[in-house]
Design a protein around this motif. Sequence first.
Motif, PDB file in Angstrom:
ATOM      1  N   THR A  23       0.846  -1.192   0.000  1.00  0.00           N
ATOM      2  CA  THR A  23       0.000   0.000   0.000  1.00  0.00           C
ATOM      3  C   THR A  23       0.879   1.237   0.000  1.00  0.00           C
ATOM      4  N   LYS A  24       0.314   2.337  -0.488  1.00  0.00           N
ATOM      5  CA  LYS A  24       1.093   3.572  -0.582  1.00  0.00           C
ATOM      6  C   LYS A  24       1.480   4.104   0.789  1.00  0.00           C
ATOM      7  N   ASN A  25       0.591   3.966   1.776  1.00  0.00           N
ATOM      8  CA  ASN A  25       0.894   4.510   3.101  1.00  0.00           C
ATOM      9  C   ASN A  25       1.889   3.656   3.877  1.00  0.00           C
ATOM     10  N   GLY A  26       2.273   2.502   3.308  1.00  0.00           N
ATOM     11  CA  GLY A  26       3.307   1.685   3.929  1.00  0.00           C
ATOM     12  C   GLY A  26       2.834   0.749   5.013  1.00  0.00           C
ATOM     13  N   ASP A  27       1.533   0.737   5.294  1.00  0.00           N
ATOM     14  CA  ASP A  27       1.038  -0.151   6.344  1.00  0.00           C
ATOM     15  C   ASP A  27       1.166  -1.621   5.952  1.00  0.00           C
ATOM     16  N   ILE A  28       1.127  -1.895   4.651  1.00  0.00           N
ATOM     17  CA  ILE A  28       1.213  -3.276   4.177  1.00  0.00           C
ATOM     18  C   ILE A  28       2.314  -3.385   3.134  1.00  0.00           C
ATOM     19  N   ASP A  47      -7.790   4.726   3.574  1.00  0.00           N
ATOM     20  CA  ASP A  47      -6.605   4.881   4.420  1.00  0.00           C
ATOM     21  C   ASP A  47      -5.330   4.488   3.679  1.00  0.00           C
ATOM     22  N   ASN A  48      -5.428   3.450   2.850  1.00  0.00           N
ATOM     23  CA  ASN A  48      -4.236   2.947   2.166  1.00  0.00           C
ATOM     24  C   ASN A  48      -3.816   3.814   0.981  1.00  0.00           C
ATOM     25  N   ALA A  65       7.566  -7.355 -23.998  1.00  0.00           N
ATOM     26  CA  ALA A  65       6.417  -6.754 -23.315  1.00  0.00           C
ATOM     27  C   ALA A  65       5.946  -7.686 -22.208  1.00  0.00           C
ATOM     28  N   GLU A  66       5.787  -7.130 -21.001  1.00  0.00           N
ATOM     29  CA  GLU A  66       5.359  -7.948 -19.873  1.00  0.00           C
ATOM     30  C   GLU A  66       4.550  -7.103 -18.896  1.00  0.00           C
ATOM     31  N   ALA A  67       3.576  -7.745 -18.252  1.00  0.00           N
ATOM     32  CA  ALA A  67       2.757  -7.095 -17.226  1.00  0.00           C
ATOM     33  C   ALA A  67       3.285  -7.506 -15.862  1.00  0.00           C
ATOM     34  N   TYR A  68       3.487  -6.526 -14.974  1.00  0.00           N
ATOM     35  CA  TYR A  68       4.110  -6.863 -13.699  1.00  0.00           C
ATOM     36  C   TYR A  68       3.304  -6.439 -12.474  1.00  0.00           C
ATOM     37  N   SER A  69       2.260  -5.608 -12.629  1.00  0.00           N
ATOM     38  CA  SER A  69       1.560  -5.130 -11.442  1.00  0.00           C
ATOM     39  C   SER A  69       0.163  -4.637 -11.794  1.00  0.00           C
ATOM     40  N   ILE A  70      -0.750  -4.747 -10.815  1.00  0.00           N
ATOM     41  CA  ILE A  70      -2.060  -4.099 -10.902  1.00  0.00           C
ATOM     42  C   ILE A  70      -2.209  -3.216  -9.674  1.00  0.00           C
ATOM     43  N   ASP A  71      -2.569  -1.948  -9.903  1.00  0.00           N
ATOM     44  CA  ASP A  71      -2.660  -0.959  -8.830  1.00  0.00           C
ATOM     45  C   ASP A  71      -4.077  -0.390  -8.768  1.00  0.00           C
ATOM     46  N   TYR A  72      -4.598  -0.248  -7.554  1.00  0.00           N
ATOM     47  CA  TYR A  72      -5.924   0.345  -7.351  1.00  0.00           C
ATOM     48  C   TYR A  72      -5.787   1.554  -6.441  1.00  0.00           C
ATOM     49  N   PHE A  73      -6.454   2.667  -6.808  1.00  0.00           N
ATOM     50  CA  PHE A  73      -6.280   3.937  -6.116  1.00  0.00           C
ATOM     51  C   PHE A  73      -7.586   4.388  -5.457  1.00  0.00           C
ATOM     52  N   LYS A  74      -7.448   5.252  -4.461  1.00  0.00           N
ATOM     53  CA  LYS A  74      -8.631   5.674  -3.710  1.00  0.00           C
ATOM     54  C   LYS A  74      -9.557   6.575  -4.523  1.00  0.00           C
ATOM     55  N   ASP A  75      -9.095   7.078  -5.689  1.00  0.00           N
ATOM     56  CA  ASP A  75      -9.984   7.844  -6.562  1.00  0.00           C
ATOM     57  C   ASP A  75     -10.800   6.929  -7.478  1.00  0.00           C
ATOM     58  N   SER A  76     -10.772   5.612  -7.180  1.00  0.00           N
ATOM     59  CA  SER A  76     -11.532   4.591  -7.917  1.00  0.00           C
ATOM     60  C   SER A  76     -10.982   4.328  -9.315  1.00  0.00           C
ATOM     61  N   SER A  77      -9.704   4.605  -9.524  1.00  0.00           N
ATOM     62  CA  SER A  77      -9.064   4.232 -10.785  1.00  0.00           C
ATOM     63  C   SER A  77      -8.206   2.996 -10.555  1.00  0.00           C
ATOM     64  N   ILE A  78      -8.015   2.234 -11.632  1.00  0.00           N
ATOM     65  CA  ILE A  78      -7.197   1.023 -11.555  1.00  0.00           C
ATOM     66  C   ILE A  78      -6.260   1.010 -12.750  1.00  0.00           C
TER      67      ILE A  78
END
Length: 260
Positions: A23-28, A47-48, A65-78
């Motif tokens: 998580t961005k806030n570093g809790d996890i 919170d995250n 070409a390779e996919a390495y991550s999926i990110d979800y944000f508190k503004d409801s974007s992914i």
Amino acid sequence: MSNDTRDIFPGLKARKPQYVLGTKNGDIRTSNVTEEKILEAIDDIEDNECVYLEKCVPVVLVSHAEAYSIDYFKDSSIAVCFRVNGYLLRMWRSDVDCDMAADIMCDFFRTASLPDMTGWHCQKIHPEQEEAEEKLCVDGEDFRYFGCQDVVGALENIIEGKSRWMLYDFTNGEGGYVNIHRCDNGTAPTARYKVEYVRWSEPVPTGYRGVIFDVGLLRNWLWSLIDNDRLPDPMDECEQFDVNDHFERLVFRFLDEDKK
């Protein structure tokens, strides 16, 4: 005999592809990922701020070409994050609720599946700890230290048949790249050069591609790109293409092949 079966098949856990949940806030930040932890992190998205699920061994789409991550944000974007020819890119969309985000991220965790990204937006990204920098690659060889003359020299080697292609990543404006590839085998009386020119403009990147026969024109255009603060216009022989669609097709090519 003990009824505890936790360690009977330890190899099954070892063979499972490893992920990192953070998580961005570093809790996890943990590699001991479970679906429950993914759901809990998404439920606490306010919170995250951001929840990311990174695959330690990326999903290879096509060559380079390779996919390495999926990110979800508190503004409801992914966003689905990719490395493509050395670039970090992401395909993203907004208006994704927590349930949909959970489905997408859990599918990625279970089977390394990617979502349908039709209509998503493409954006170049830079790691926070790194500044954008110019890069030069010739026939797959990366040059760490180079100047304007080296970029021009790379083109001259292509013209003389010593090299096949070059990729120059520039930082002028909002950045971008130019890819020049010799189309013939070096024996044709008139050489052809395929040029792809992309600017990482916001909010939509712009791209141009075409086939150039005039070596003098190509030399002058490349020099104007590397020697001026203002980005040059594309050559008249180049036509605009949809950069978002280009990277969508990379993803769809992988998904189509995966279904066969």
